[in-house]
Design a protein around this motif. Structure first.
Motif, short mmCIF file in Angstrom:
data_model
loop_
_atom_site.label_atom_id
_atom_site.label_comp_id
_atom_site.label_asym_id
_atom_site.label_seq_id
_atom_site.Cartn_x
_atom_site.Cartn_y
_atom_site.Cartn_z
N ASP A 107 37.25 -4.99 -62.13
CA ASP A 107 38.68 -4.86 -61.83
C ASP A 107 39.26 -3.61 -62.50
OD1 ASP A 107 41.29 -5.69 -60.86
OD2 ASP A 107 41.72 -6.37 -62.91
N ARG A 151 37.65 -0.92 -63.49
CA ARG A 151 37.07 0.30 -62.92
C ARG A 151 37.75 0.66 -61.61
NH1 ARG A 151 30.96 1.69 -63.62
NH2 ARG A 151 31.82 3.51 -62.60
N GLN A 152 38.07 -0.34 -60.80
CA GLN A 152 38.76 -0.08 -59.53
C GLN A 152 40.14 0.51 -59.81
OE1 GLN A 152 39.40 -3.55 -57.12
NE2 GLN A 152 40.01 -2.37 -55.35
N LYS A 153 40.86 -0.07 -60.75
CA LYS A 153 42.18 0.45 -61.12
C LYS A 153 42.06 1.85 -61.70
CE LYS A 153 44.27 -4.07 -61.88
NZ LYS A 153 44.78 -5.03 -62.85
N ASP A 177 39.74 4.12 -61.05
CA ASP A 177 39.47 5.07 -59.96
C ASP A 177 40.76 5.44 -59.23
OD1 ASP A 177 36.76 5.27 -60.48
OD2 ASP A 177 36.21 3.72 -59.03
N THR A 178 41.61 4.46 -58.99
CA THR A 178 42.89 4.71 -58.31
C THR A 178 43.77 5.65 -59.15
OG1 THR A 178 42.81 2.57 -57.21
CG2 THR A 178 44.98 3.63 -57.38
#
Length: 128
Positions: A68, A70-72, A74-75
């Motif tokens: 979770d 890592r996804q944030k 990247d954004t």
């Protein structure tokens, strides 16, 4: 590590507080360690680059929620490089370090982003 009196330390999920005198600690294995001066609270993460630092910090100390965060991250890295393309090399470094599991050094690079962001914001404020 040399801890100042009353200095806090995050160690593998536990928060430790040093006593009244300076103390030296030696870690004999790999551990997630953050000194008080390196810890950023969510409230302090009030700019995009500070949010990047905060997310890398969370990746470092809260492994169960890694995907979770890592996804944030990247954004946020895309947001910052879209707004300031000059930050692409540092954003790339952060991505690479996180991918390698070198979270502490990724936090150090994120500190550089914060410095650049501060300078850009100050320059923008002076322009008005």
């Amino acid at each position: 590590l040399t801890l100042r009196p009353k200095e806090k330390l995050f160690l593998n999920g536990a928060v430790l507080v040093n006593g009244d005198v300076r103390a030296d600690l030696t870690l004999l294995n790999d551990a997630s360690v953050l000194r008080e001066k390196d810890i950023m609270t969510e409230k302090e993460a009030n700019t995009v680059c500070k949010q990047i630092y905060f997310l890398v910090q969370l990746i470092y100390i809260d492994q169960p929620n890694l995907a979770d965060y890592r996804q944030k991250l990247d954004t946020k890295l895309l947001d910052v490089t879209d707004a300031a393309p000059s930050m692409r090399p540092l954003a790339g470094q952060i991505r690479a370090l996180v991918s390698e599991g070198d979270y502490y050094h990724a936090m150090k690079v994120a500190r550089k982003l914060i410095s650049i962001e501060k300078e850009l914001l100050e320059n923008a404020a002076r322009s008005y």
